[in-house]
Scaffold this motif. Structure first.
Motif, PDB file in Angstrom:
ATOM      1  N   GLU A 170       1.175  -1.262  -0.041  1.00  0.00           N
ATOM      2  CA  GLU A 170      -0.279   0.189  -0.120  1.00  0.00           C
ATOM      3  C   GLU A 170       0.807   1.232  -0.110  1.00  0.00           C
ATOM      4  OE1 GLU A 170      -2.984  -0.284   2.401  1.00  0.00           O
ATOM      5  OE2 GLU A 170      -4.081  -1.416   1.815  1.00  0.00           O
ATOM      6  N   MET A 174       0.907   3.617  -2.886  1.00  0.00           N
ATOM      7  CA  MET A 174       1.029   5.659  -2.363  1.00  0.00           C
ATOM      8  C   MET A 174       1.610   6.215  -3.201  1.00  0.00           C
ATOM      9  SD  MET A 174       1.700   7.411   1.157  1.00  0.00           S
ATOM     10  CE  MET A 174       3.021   7.690   1.552  1.00  0.00           C
ATOM     11  N   THR A 307      -1.747  -1.002  11.950  1.00  0.00           N
ATOM     12  CA  THR A 307      -1.500  -2.214  11.313  1.00  0.00           C
ATOM     13  C   THR A 307      -0.008  -2.938  11.865  1.00  0.00           C
ATOM     14  OG1 THR A 307      -3.008  -1.697   9.932  1.00  0.00           O
ATOM     15  CG2 THR A 307      -1.626  -3.581   9.281  1.00  0.00           C
TER      16      THR A 307
ATOM     17  N   ILE B 173      -7.733   6.785  -2.820  1.00  0.00           N
ATOM     18  CA  ILE B 173      -6.430   5.997  -2.799  1.00  0.00           C
ATOM     19  C   ILE B 173      -5.791   6.317  -1.651  1.00  0.00           C
ATOM     20  CG2 ILE B 173      -5.695   3.685  -3.494  1.00  0.00           C
ATOM     21  CD1 ILE B 173      -6.927   3.093  -4.914  1.00  0.00           C
ATOM     22  N   MET B 174      -5.072   7.073  -2.460  1.00  0.00           N
ATOM     23  CA  MET B 174      -3.254   7.947  -1.713  1.00  0.00           C
ATOM     24  C   MET B 174      -4.315   8.696  -0.704  1.00  0.00           C
ATOM     25  SD  MET B 174      -1.812  11.024  -3.617  1.00  0.00           S
ATOM     26  CE  MET B 174      -2.516  12.536  -3.120  1.00  0.00           C
ATOM     27  N   ILE B 177      -4.699   6.019   2.078  1.00  0.00           N
ATOM     28  CA  ILE B 177      -3.033   5.407   3.008  1.00  0.00           C
ATOM     29  C   ILE B 177      -2.740   6.226   3.347  1.00  0.00           C
ATOM     30  CG2 ILE B 177      -1.238   4.513   2.403  1.00  0.00           C
ATOM     31  CD1 ILE B 177      -2.497   3.310  -0.389  1.00  0.00           C
ATOM     32  N   GLN B 178      -2.647   7.952   3.130  1.00  0.00           N
ATOM     33  CA  GLN B 178      -1.835   8.890   4.001  1.00  0.00           C
ATOM     34  C   GLN B 178      -2.549   9.357   4.714  1.00  0.00           C
ATOM     35  OE1 GLN B 178      -2.123  12.629   0.821  1.00  0.00           O
ATOM     36  NE2 GLN B 178       0.584  12.108   0.094  1.00  0.00           N
ATOM     37  N   THR B 183      -4.201   0.080   7.239  1.00  0.00           N
ATOM     38  CA  THR B 183      -4.510  -0.548   6.017  1.00  0.00           C
ATOM     39  C   THR B 183      -5.058  -0.232   5.608  1.00  0.00           C
ATOM     40  OG1 THR B 183      -4.391  -3.318   6.076  1.00  0.00           O
ATOM     41  CG2 THR B 183      -1.543  -2.477   6.032  1.00  0.00           C
ATOM     42  N   LEU B 184      -5.634  -0.479   3.834  1.00  0.00           N
ATOM     43  CA  LEU B 184      -6.775  -0.255   2.976  1.00  0.00           C
ATOM     44  C   LEU B 184      -7.278  -1.754   3.544  1.00  0.00           C
ATOM     45  CD1 LEU B 184      -6.642   2.092   0.180  1.00  0.00           C
ATOM     46  CD2 LEU B 184      -6.716   3.029   2.655  1.00  0.00           C
TER      47      LEU B 184
END
Lengths: 323, 323
Positions: A170, A174, A307, B173-174, B177-178, B183-184
């Protein structure tokens, strides 16, 4: 509570809190608890989420050493002075990720105190005590020999590496979105290596619509890449595949992206190196050619510290009850 | 070159450069080229990649107005003064993304000059001239009526919105994550709306291993979400679904995330609003509760300007030859 119930609880507590949350804790049922006494000796920010997660396990009694500058408190967790630690009574000791250096010094970022673990200290540990460290060091190996220790380098474990490969992938996603001016969708991505990290990275980029090609050496890896619906190539042929590549992601800790490979690459390509130091890229030559490189280490702790901490806590919770 | 070859070239030039790169351009074959005369009147950084892509099409002759501060040059593209533009000869005009304001002024960030398009200017356009704009404005609609213009608001087109939903989803998504510490993968993601953007966002997050639930109203959307292997719920029941949510992504341009919805949310949840202004979130109340929100607009231009420019160039290339 019967034996099966007890076993179930053991397993479940290491991966979820639902049972204790729902009131099934030992205390309420009046069953005697066998606490596990754990000391956490030093560590950095990566350990905070691990401590938090471990502290939610009612079977674990934790003491922190080397966290005296930490403002944050955890329910049921005691800060202890190194010298007052009852070493003989410990069921498990958790050392920092980098372990202990050649002088026996601990890496403890939340303390000004210098903590040294000498041969005498290790000899005080009980026979059943389990010692966790991120990575082993020559000093720790020596102590293990001399004192017959049960030493578990967590980062060497396949399961930890595979769980960690998820936040690593992930993080790579990014970085790839941040540092390119095109979409990952339909971009040409080369993944080098199909081990614990490479496999995850390749599948995540593929699932986002990238055209993924994976370079490996083992015939079984090449077969598995093919089975997964991706293009594979032998690493010996790497230079033939870099010309069309938009993003190259390396997971091989050997210098594989050399001058002849870099000479084929587009100047606006992005290289992400996930391999541990010194990595797999000729960074000097890439810079000379003006190709953007990112040597991204420790991504799990950066993009998903919660996580990453939970991964360690889960594994430790499993292992202390089974060793 | 036969008719079929000509048609093929038309289509292919709008999506790839291979044919001209390989030497099959009209000139070399001695076929007479019917150039399309296009003027690009103003625009911001988002237009640079579009101009670059269009400039690679040998059938297009381009003039830029309102780019006088631009240092970058494009092969075969001419910078023209507004007053010397031969308006009558233009086959197409490309206006900025925000169109033209109520006074007829153009949005041209690469120029100090104020450019006004008045009724007289529009009346000079030929009957066959196609006028592209990002979005339409009341002023443009009025000009369209008065002068019987062929006006195409690009951002209103379904195809453009769907192509743009890809970089939008990658941007989301970016951000996810940031701005989370987990975690996604295995996180609980709520996507609100299953239109052109919602569908892409839901499928991308699902493909990264998130547990995606999608809220919609139309029975056919709820059926499609189910068919895609995701959980669906009716937007009327939203408040019942927000309690376990780690990341909420809204695509509905109506305030749907209201106080009662926000009251159910975890304080460490992340809200990403992709809906155009004013968005679909009660931002004030979210802030009051301490819930992190990101109103992310214009993600394609931010995370993938090259792709965003190519999307516009491809659509324009298609439309100027078919209108």
């Amino acid at each position: 509570m019967n034996q099966i119930g007890y076993m179930y609880l053991h397993f479940d507590q290491s991966f979820s809190y639902d049972i204790t949350k729902n009131g099934y804790s030992y205390k309420r049922r009046g069953v005697k608890m066998n606490h596990m006494h754990i000391a956490i000796l030093g560590g950095d920010a990566r350990y905070l989420d691990m401590i938090k997660k471990l502290s939610e396990n009612e079977q674990i009694k934790m003491e922190l050493v080397g966290f005296d500058q930490l403002n944050q408190g955890f329910t049921g967790v005691k800060q202890t002075d190194f010298t007052s630690l009852e070493v003989e009574k410990l069921d498990a000791v958790i050392l920092p990720i980098p372990g202990v250096d050649q002088n026996g010094q601990l890496h403890a970022v939340f303390s000004n105190e210098c903590i040294y673990l000498d041969d005498k200290w290790f000899s005080r540990l009980s026979d059943s005590c389990v010692l966790f460290t991120g990575i082993s060091t020559p000093y720790l190996e020596q102590m293990k020999q001399t004192n017959n220790l049960k030493l578990i380098p967590l980062m060497d474990r396949d399961d930890v590496a595979i769980y960690n490969s998820i936040p690593t992938a992930e993080g790579a996603i990014m970085l790839a979105i941040q540092h390119t001016n095109f979409t990952l969708h339909q971009s040409n991505v080369l993944v080098l290596g199909y081990g614990r990290v490479g496999m995850t990275v390749a599948s995540k980029f593929k699932s986002l619509g990238a055209n993924v090609q994976v370079g490996a050496r083992k015939a079984s890896d090449l077969a598995r890449i093919y089975e997964s619906g991706m293009d594979s190539f032998h690493m010996n042929d790497l230079a033939a595949y870099t010309g069309q590549c938009d993003i190259l992601i390396n997971t091989i800790p050997v210098k594989v992206v050399t001058e002849p490979v870099l000479n084929q690459m587009k100047l606006n390509a992005l290289i992400i190196d996930l391999a541990s130091k010194p990595g797999g890229i000729d960074f000097d030559y890439a810079k000379q050619r003006g190709i953007q490189t990112k040597h991204a280490l420790g991504l799990p702790g950066m993009v998903a510290p919660k996580t990453a901490g939970e991964i360690l806590a889960n594994i430790i919770s499993q292992l202390i009850f089974t060793h």
